[in-house]
Design a protein around this motif. Structure first.
Motif, short mmCIF file in Angstrom:
data_model
loop_
_atom_site.label_atom_id
_atom_site.label_comp_id
_atom_site.label_asym_id
_atom_site.label_seq_id
_atom_site.Cartn_x
_atom_site.Cartn_y
_atom_site.Cartn_z
N ILE A 62 -33.67 119.54 22.08
CA ILE A 62 -34.74 119.94 22.99
C ILE A 62 -34.39 121.31 23.59
O ILE A 62 -33.33 121.46 24.23
CB ILE A 62 -34.93 118.91 24.11
CG1 ILE A 62 -35.29 117.54 23.53
CG2 ILE A 62 -35.99 119.38 25.10
CD1 ILE A 62 -35.34 116.43 24.56
N PHE A 63 -35.27 122.28 23.41
CA PHE A 63 -35.05 123.62 23.93
C PHE A 63 -36.18 124.01 24.88
O PHE A 63 -37.29 124.31 24.45
CB PHE A 63 -34.97 124.64 22.80
CG PHE A 63 -33.64 124.66 22.09
CD1 PHE A 63 -32.64 125.53 22.47
CD2 PHE A 63 -33.40 123.78 21.04
CE1 PHE A 63 -31.42 125.54 21.81
CE2 PHE A 63 -32.18 123.78 20.38
CZ PHE A 63 -31.18 124.67 20.76
N MET A 116 -29.52 116.68 22.10
CA MET A 116 -28.97 117.86 22.77
C MET A 116 -30.12 118.51 23.51
O MET A 116 -31.20 118.69 22.96
CB MET A 116 -28.37 118.83 21.74
CG MET A 116 -27.62 120.02 22.36
SD MET A 116 -28.66 121.30 23.10
CE MET A 116 -29.63 121.83 21.68
N ILE A 117 -29.92 118.87 24.77
CA ILE A 117 -30.98 119.50 25.55
C ILE A 117 -30.44 120.75 26.22
O ILE A 117 -29.35 120.77 26.79
CB ILE A 117 -31.58 118.52 26.59
CG1 ILE A 117 -32.67 119.23 27.40
CG2 ILE A 117 -30.51 117.91 27.49
CD1 ILE A 117 -33.51 118.30 28.26
N VAL A 125 -31.39 116.78 32.90
CA VAL A 125 -30.44 116.30 31.88
C VAL A 125 -29.86 114.95 32.30
O VAL A 125 -29.73 114.03 31.48
CB VAL A 125 -29.31 117.33 31.67
CG1 VAL A 125 -28.27 116.80 30.69
CG2 VAL A 125 -29.88 118.64 31.15
N GLU A 126 -29.52 114.83 33.57
CA GLU A 126 -28.95 113.58 34.06
C GLU A 126 -29.97 112.44 33.99
O GLU A 126 -29.61 111.30 33.67
CB GLU A 126 -28.42 113.78 35.48
CG GLU A 126 -27.20 114.69 35.52
CD GLU A 126 -26.76 115.07 36.91
OE1 GLU A 126 -27.44 114.67 37.89
OE2 GLU A 126 -25.74 115.78 37.04
N GLU A 127 -31.24 112.73 34.28
CA GLU A 127 -32.27 111.70 34.18
C GLU A 127 -32.50 111.30 32.73
O GLU A 127 -32.66 110.12 32.41
CB GLU A 127 -33.57 112.21 34.80
CG GLU A 127 -34.66 111.14 34.84
CD GLU A 127 -35.93 111.60 35.51
OE1 GLU A 127 -36.91 110.82 35.51
OE2 GLU A 127 -35.98 112.75 36.02
N ILE A 137 -26.27 115.33 25.12
CA ILE A 137 -25.35 116.46 25.23
C ILE A 137 -26.04 117.59 26.00
O ILE A 137 -27.16 117.99 25.66
CB ILE A 137 -24.93 116.97 23.84
CG1 ILE A 137 -24.16 115.89 23.08
CG2 ILE A 137 -24.09 118.24 23.96
CD1 ILE A 137 -23.90 116.22 21.63
N ASN A 138 -25.38 118.08 27.02
CA ASN A 138 -25.89 119.18 27.82
C ASN A 138 -25.59 120.49 27.09
O ASN A 138 -24.47 120.97 27.08
CB ASN A 138 -25.23 119.18 29.20
CG ASN A 138 -25.69 120.32 30.08
OD1 ASN A 138 -26.52 121.13 29.69
ND2 ASN A 138 -25.13 120.39 31.28
N GLY A 139 -26.64 121.08 26.48
CA GLY A 139 -26.49 122.35 25.78
C GLY A 139 -26.51 123.55 26.69
O GLY A 139 -26.14 124.64 26.28
#
Length: 321
Positions: A62-63, A116-117, A125-127, A137-139
């Protein structure tokens, strides 16, 4: 007989199914394992040996913030691991049109093996991770950039041979890079000095978190506003752009605030003779760094950029394998 590959996969069991939201969620031993695995997958690729533990696996990417390095390294990485990646821009998913993050997380969990976001808000991201039943994965967010720092740690280890006791001086905005570098350095027993003008220094809450981690790992974290004294004795000097994505309207203001914080030949000469220069890219030559430094013999910025591929392949292998 247990092969090296099988041993690595066995060691991944402790990380299987985990999220990767910040480096502070992992122990020193877990980060060390990821770095060892990154070295292994890099060696396999250099030797032309297939390493495909993620055959049949699919990563959703996700971008909401665009990127060269993040997209190409994750997309190439999942392919090289035997899986496939699906690129999802903000135009491709319904979050931007009213669907909740919780609903999106649960829907994607039924289709994918990992997400991956790369977005703006750490809270988003945490939600997503809270409601997804697959690894997230936090991109990159505006607060943290843990994947970059995982690759940075791999690079420092390659160049210096060790992490413990290495002095890294980060000069620039106290942004997501500064935050993740503080956490990574604290976990791995490094000395990190963040040099930033007042008003642009790291979040005090994150600085305090990093300082507490540093106490546990014989590390040292400090934040100052004077670059000349800070770089003395530095093993690594690191910088980033002065205005990150979304801050373009502040460019002129930031150029004034950061005048005197450019990493140039004169400043670098005050560090150790074998100092290594690093930059997470993209770089603006003539602003935060001179062309002579970033393109010079002390620079490892392209080795650092390549290691995004290997570090993230290790991360996907550990979490999704």
């Amino acid at each position: 007989m247990i092969t090296e590959e099988n041993q690595i996969i066995l060691n991944n069991q402790q990380l299987h199914g985990r999220d990767f939201l910040t480096l502070a969620d992992y122990t020193k031993d877990e980060i060390s394992h990821l770095l060892d695995l990154a070295d292994y997958v890099k060696k396999q690729k250099k030797n032309g040996i297939a390493f495909e533990p993620l055959k049949g696996k699919t990563l959703g990417m996700i971008f909401e913030k665009s990127s060269t390095r993040t997209r190409v390294s994750f997309e190439a990485g999942i392919y090289q691991l035997g899986g496939m990646g699906i690129f999802l821009s903000s135009k491709d998913i319904q979050i931007g049109r009213g669907e909740t993050i919780a609903d999106t997380a649960q829907v994607l969990s039924g289709y994918l093996d990992g997400i991956m976001i790369r977005t703006f808000s750490q809270e988003s991201v945490e939600e997503l991770a809270e409601y997804a039943s697959i690894p997230v994965i936090n991109g990159l967010t505006d607060t943290y950039h843990p994947c970059q720092v995982l690759a940075d740690l791999q690079t420092v280890k390659e160049v210096k041979g060790v992490l413990q006791g290495v002095k890294l001086v980060y000069i620039g905005d106290g942004n997501n890079m500064a935050h993740s570098l503080m956490l990574g350095a604290a976990l791995m027993g490094m000395e990190l000095v963040v040099v930033a003008p007042k008003g642009y220094q790291p979040d005090p809450v994150i600085t305090e978190k990093a300082s507490k981690l540093a106490e546990q790992h014989d590390a040292k974290i400090s934040v100052v506003d004077e670059p000349v004294d800070a770089v003395k004795g530095a093993d690594v000097v690191y910088t980033d752009v002065w205005a990150s994505m979304g801050q373009e309207s502040e460019q002129a203001k930031r150029e004034l605030a950061f005048k005197g914080y450019q990493v140039n030949e004169e400043l670098l000469s005050l560090a150790n003779p074998d100092v290594t220069f690093m930059h997470c890219l993209p770089a603006h030559r003539g602003e935060e760094v001179t062309a002579g430094v970033i393109d010079g013999k002390n620079s490892v910025v392209f080795q650092q950029a390549e290691n995004r591929l290997h570090a993230q392949k290790a991360l996907m292998t550990a979490l999704m394998g």
